[in-house]
Write a protein that holds these residues in place. Structure first.
Motif, PDB file in Angstrom:
ATOM      1  N   ALA A  47       0.249   8.703  18.039  1.00 42.64           N
ATOM      2  CA  ALA A  47       1.417   9.307  18.573  1.00 42.64           C
ATOM      3  C   ALA A  47       2.109   9.895  17.296  1.00 42.64           C
ATOM      4  N   LEU A  48       2.067   9.633  16.067  1.00 39.66           N
ATOM      5  CA  LEU A  48       2.709  10.145  14.899  1.00 39.66           C
ATOM      6  C   LEU A  48       1.964   9.742  13.805  1.00 39.66           C
ATOM      7  N   ARG A  49       1.679  10.765  13.007  1.00 38.47           N
ATOM      8  CA  ARG A  49       0.890  10.635  11.543  1.00 38.47           C
ATOM      9  C   ARG A  49       1.924  10.936  10.350  1.00 38.47           C
ATOM     10  N   ILE A  50       1.788   9.953   9.340  1.00 41.49           N
ATOM     11  CA  ILE A  50       2.920  10.118   8.197  1.00 41.49           C
ATOM     12  C   ILE A  50       1.950  10.562   6.951  1.00 41.49           C
ATOM     13  N   HIS A  51       1.700  11.432   6.377  1.00 39.54           N
ATOM     14  CA  HIS A  51       0.784  11.948   5.374  1.00 39.54           C
ATOM     15  C   HIS A  51       1.685  11.498   4.165  1.00 39.54           C
ATOM     16  N   LEU A  52       0.727  10.798   3.281  1.00 36.28           N
ATOM     17  CA  LEU A  52       1.225  10.309   2.035  1.00 36.28           C
ATOM     18  C   LEU A  52       0.819  10.835   0.784  1.00 36.28           C
TER      19      LEU A  52
ATOM     20  N   ARG B 291      -2.090   2.358  11.967  1.00 34.68           N
ATOM     21  CA  ARG B 291      -3.353   2.222  11.134  1.00 34.68           C
ATOM     22  C   ARG B 291      -3.132   2.985   9.938  1.00 34.68           C
ATOM     23  N   TRP B 292      -3.719   2.428   8.842  1.00 29.39           N
ATOM     24  CA  TRP B 292      -3.975   2.935   7.458  1.00 29.39           C
ATOM     25  C   TRP B 292      -5.049   3.887   7.546  1.00 29.39           C
ATOM     26  N   VAL B 293      -4.897   5.089   7.286  1.00 20.01           N
ATOM     27  CA  VAL B 293      -6.162   6.141   7.247  1.00 20.01           C
ATOM     28  C   VAL B 293      -6.369   6.726   5.781  1.00 20.01           C
ATOM     29  N   ASP B 294      -7.495   6.162   5.291  1.00 18.80           N
ATOM     30  CA  ASP B 294      -7.477   6.731   3.793  1.00 18.80           C
ATOM     31  C   ASP B 294      -7.976   8.420   3.600  1.00 18.80           C
ATOM     32  N   GLU B 295      -8.715   8.765   4.767  1.00 15.16           N
ATOM     33  CA  GLU B 295      -8.997  10.171   4.662  1.00 15.16           C
ATOM     34  C   GLU B 295      -8.596  10.908   6.010  1.00 15.16           C
ATOM     35  N   PRO B 296      -6.985  11.118   6.131  1.00 15.53           N
ATOM     36  CA  PRO B 296      -6.950  11.683   7.612  1.00 15.53           C
ATOM     37  C   PRO B 296      -7.219  13.364   7.592  1.00 15.53           C
ATOM     38  N   SER B 297      -7.498  13.648   8.821  1.00 16.78           N
ATOM     39  CA  SER B 297      -7.658  15.194   9.029  1.00 16.78           C
ATOM     40  C   SER B 297      -6.473  15.908   8.513  1.00 16.78           C
ATOM     41  N   PRO B 298      -6.955  17.062   7.863  1.00 17.64           N
ATOM     42  CA  PRO B 298      -5.874  17.916   7.515  1.00 17.64           C
ATOM     43  C   PRO B 298      -5.230  18.959   8.488  1.00 17.64           C
ATOM     44  N   THR B 299      -5.936  18.674   9.860  1.00 11.06           N
ATOM     45  CA  THR B 299      -5.582  19.557  10.830  1.00 11.06           C
ATOM     46  C   THR B 299      -4.451  18.820  11.889  1.00 11.06           C
TER      47      THR B 299
ATOM     48  N   HIS C  75       0.779  -1.386   0.003  1.00  8.85           N
ATOM     49  CA  HIS C  75      -0.087   0.048  -0.210  1.00  8.85           C
ATOM     50  C   HIS C  75       0.886   1.283  -0.012  1.00  8.85           C
ATOM     51  N   ALA C  76       1.892   1.368   0.557  1.00 11.77           N
ATOM     52  CA  ALA C  76       2.907   2.408   1.035  1.00 11.77           C
ATOM     53  C   ALA C  76       3.965   2.726  -0.250  1.00 11.77           C
ATOM     54  N   VAL C  77       4.613   1.643  -0.512  1.00  8.67           N
ATOM     55  CA  VAL C  77       5.599   1.582  -1.556  1.00  8.67           C
ATOM     56  C   VAL C  77       5.335   2.323  -2.831  1.00  8.67           C
ATOM     57  N   GLY C  78       5.981   3.312  -3.025  1.00  2.00           N
ATOM     58  CA  GLY C  78       5.776   4.202  -4.312  1.00  2.00           C
ATOM     59  C   GLY C  78       4.979   5.424  -4.097  1.00  2.00           C
ATOM     60  N   ALA C  79       4.647   5.713  -2.729  1.00  5.15           N
ATOM     61  CA  ALA C  79       4.276   7.007  -2.277  1.00  5.15           C
ATOM     62  C   ALA C  79       5.347   7.747  -1.901  1.00  5.15           C
ATOM     63  N   VAL C  80       5.135   8.997  -1.837  1.00  7.56           N
ATOM     64  CA  VAL C  80       5.869  10.049  -1.173  1.00  7.56           C
ATOM     65  C   VAL C  80       5.566  10.464  -0.026  1.00  7.56           C
ATOM     66  N   ILE C  81       6.338  10.731   0.932  1.00  6.97           N
ATOM     67  CA  ILE C  81       5.949  11.044   2.253  1.00  6.97           C
ATOM     68  C   ILE C  81       5.653  12.591   2.373  1.00  6.97           C
ATOM     69  N   GLY C  82       4.466  13.061   2.741  1.00  5.98           N
ATOM     70  CA  GLY C  82       4.483  14.514   2.831  1.00  5.98           C
ATOM     71  C   GLY C  82       4.837  15.132   4.294  1.00  5.98           C
TER      72      GLY C  82
ATOM     73  N   ILE D  64      -0.442   7.057   7.281  1.00  7.57           N
ATOM     74  CA  ILE D  64       0.030   5.814   8.285  1.00  7.57           C
ATOM     75  C   ILE D  64       0.141   6.597   9.634  1.00  7.57           C
ATOM     76  N   ASP D  65      -0.969   6.073  10.474  1.00 13.14           N
ATOM     77  CA  ASP D  65      -1.011   6.599  12.066  1.00 13.14           C
ATOM     78  C   ASP D  65      -0.211   5.366  12.714  1.00 13.14           C
ATOM     79  N   LEU D  66       0.582   6.109  13.749  1.00 15.95           N
ATOM     80  CA  LEU D  66       1.218   5.090  14.673  1.00 15.95           C
ATOM     81  C   LEU D  66       0.563   5.551  16.138  1.00 15.95           C
ATOM     82  N   THR D  67      -0.174   4.382  16.655  1.00 18.30           N
ATOM     83  CA  THR D  67      -1.034   4.903  18.068  1.00 18.30           C
ATOM     84  C   THR D  67      -0.488   4.019  19.161  1.00 18.30           C
ATOM     85  N   GLU D  68      -0.790   4.400  20.176  1.00 17.92           N
ATOM     86  CA  GLU D  68      -0.487   3.474  21.482  1.00 17.92           C
ATOM     87  C   GLU D  68      -1.610   3.976  22.495  1.00 17.92           C
ATOM     88  N   ALA D  69      -2.060   2.683  22.940  1.00 15.49           N
ATOM     89  CA  ALA D  69      -3.042   2.727  23.883  1.00 15.49           C
ATOM     90  C   ALA D  69      -2.483   2.545  25.497  1.00 15.49           C
ATOM     91  N   GLY D  70      -3.191   3.170  26.415  1.00 15.97           N
ATOM     92  CA  GLY D  70      -2.514   2.801  27.832  1.00 15.97           C
ATOM     93  C   GLY D  70      -1.994   3.997  28.232  1.00 15.97           C
TER      94      GLY D  70
END
Length: 289
Positions: A98-103, A79-87, A17-24, A113-119
């Protein structure tokens, strides 16, 4: 905690899903998660994603000449997010993000790509490095569990005074196996978690090696190709003893037992693994004292 099969599946998911994409833009919501500062995390913005790989229980994304490495620890997930918030998220908020990578993908979509952490115990770690071996945890890894041979496993067992459960989950000795799959491997091999590794007979060592390969390859087969959001459920559905305290063993019908420590526990079947003997629960033993 994601272990070898789940991280292998996540790496495969990202390759698809991510190979070939550009990191924003990269949004950091938990500053404590980022463990490196040179190069800065912003150095991968604008880079092409060319690969995703697993290093033990670490997940790596190759972006240009750099590697973005993540250890999800106990409560982390991808988590893979198809329509992430622009904010951009607010750092230090109550969200598990914890961290969001826009593609920017070749088909003109803008997922993230969202990296999340519970607890409350925040242990998720993100590293940006030029070489994966710059990550201390990767540099210390023992041989990968999938690559173990009889000779390699024998050397590991002979070189330690620890019990089998401890050996299997020690990343410095064997990379990729954690608390859950070590329980499953020992149950499949019909071995006690408290068995002394060094004195394990030859036939038991052979059975252990077979169980390591069979348990992990079966879990990978069930996990690879699954959507990232479904991997946790797939892992739970395939477990026979781990996290099943009080339920019947699917092999013999005996009750699955538990040994608890301060912040973790493991499960086993007395009939299948310890000759019917119930192992002392360290937590209960302290209460009795």
């Amino acid at each position: 905690m994601p272990e070898l099969p789940e991280v292998e599946a996540l790496a495969g998911f990202l390759r698809d899903h991510a190979v070939g994409a550009v990191i924003g833009r990269i949004d950091i919501a938990a500053l404590s998660a980022v463990k490196t500062f040179d190069p800065p995390i912003t150095a991968v913005q604008g880079a092409d994603i060319t690969d995703s790989r697993r290093f033990g229980k670490f997940l790596g994304i190759r972006a240009g000449e750099l590697w973005l490495i993540t250890h999800l620890s106990r409560g982390g997930w991808l988590r893979w997010v198809d329509e992430p918030s622009p904010t951009p998220p607010k750092p230090g908020g109550k969200s598990p993000l914890a961290l969001r990578i826009h593609l920017f993908t070749p088909d003109a979509t803008t997922p993230a790509i969202d990296l999340t952490e519970a607890g409350t115990k925040k242990r998720l770690a993100v590293y940006l490095v030029r070489d994966p071996q710059e990550v201390p945890g990767i540099a210390r890894l023992g041989p990968d569990a999938l690559d173990l041979t009889a000779e390699t496993l024998g050397g590991i067992l002979d070189g330690t005074s620890s019990r089998l459960k401890t050996v299997l989950a020690d990343q410095n000795l064997i990379a990729g196996i954690g608390n859950a799959y070590s329980d499953e491997i020992l149950h499949t091999a019909k071995l006690s978690p408290f068995a002394a590794a060094k004195s394990l007979p030859a036939q038991d060592r052979e059975r252990l090696l077979d169980a390591i390969h069979a348990t992990l390859t079966d879990a990978i087969a069930r996990s690879v190709g699954q959507d990232a959001a479904r991997l946790k459920g797939e892992k739970r559905s395939g477990l026979r003893v781990h996290a099943r305290t009080g339920l019947p063993c699917p092999v013999c019908g005996d009750t699955i037992r538990e040994v608890s420590y301060a912040d973790k526990s493991f499960q086993y079947c007395p009939t299948c693994q310890t000759g019917g003997r119930v192992l002392a629960d360290r937590r209960l033993s302290r209460l009795v004292k």
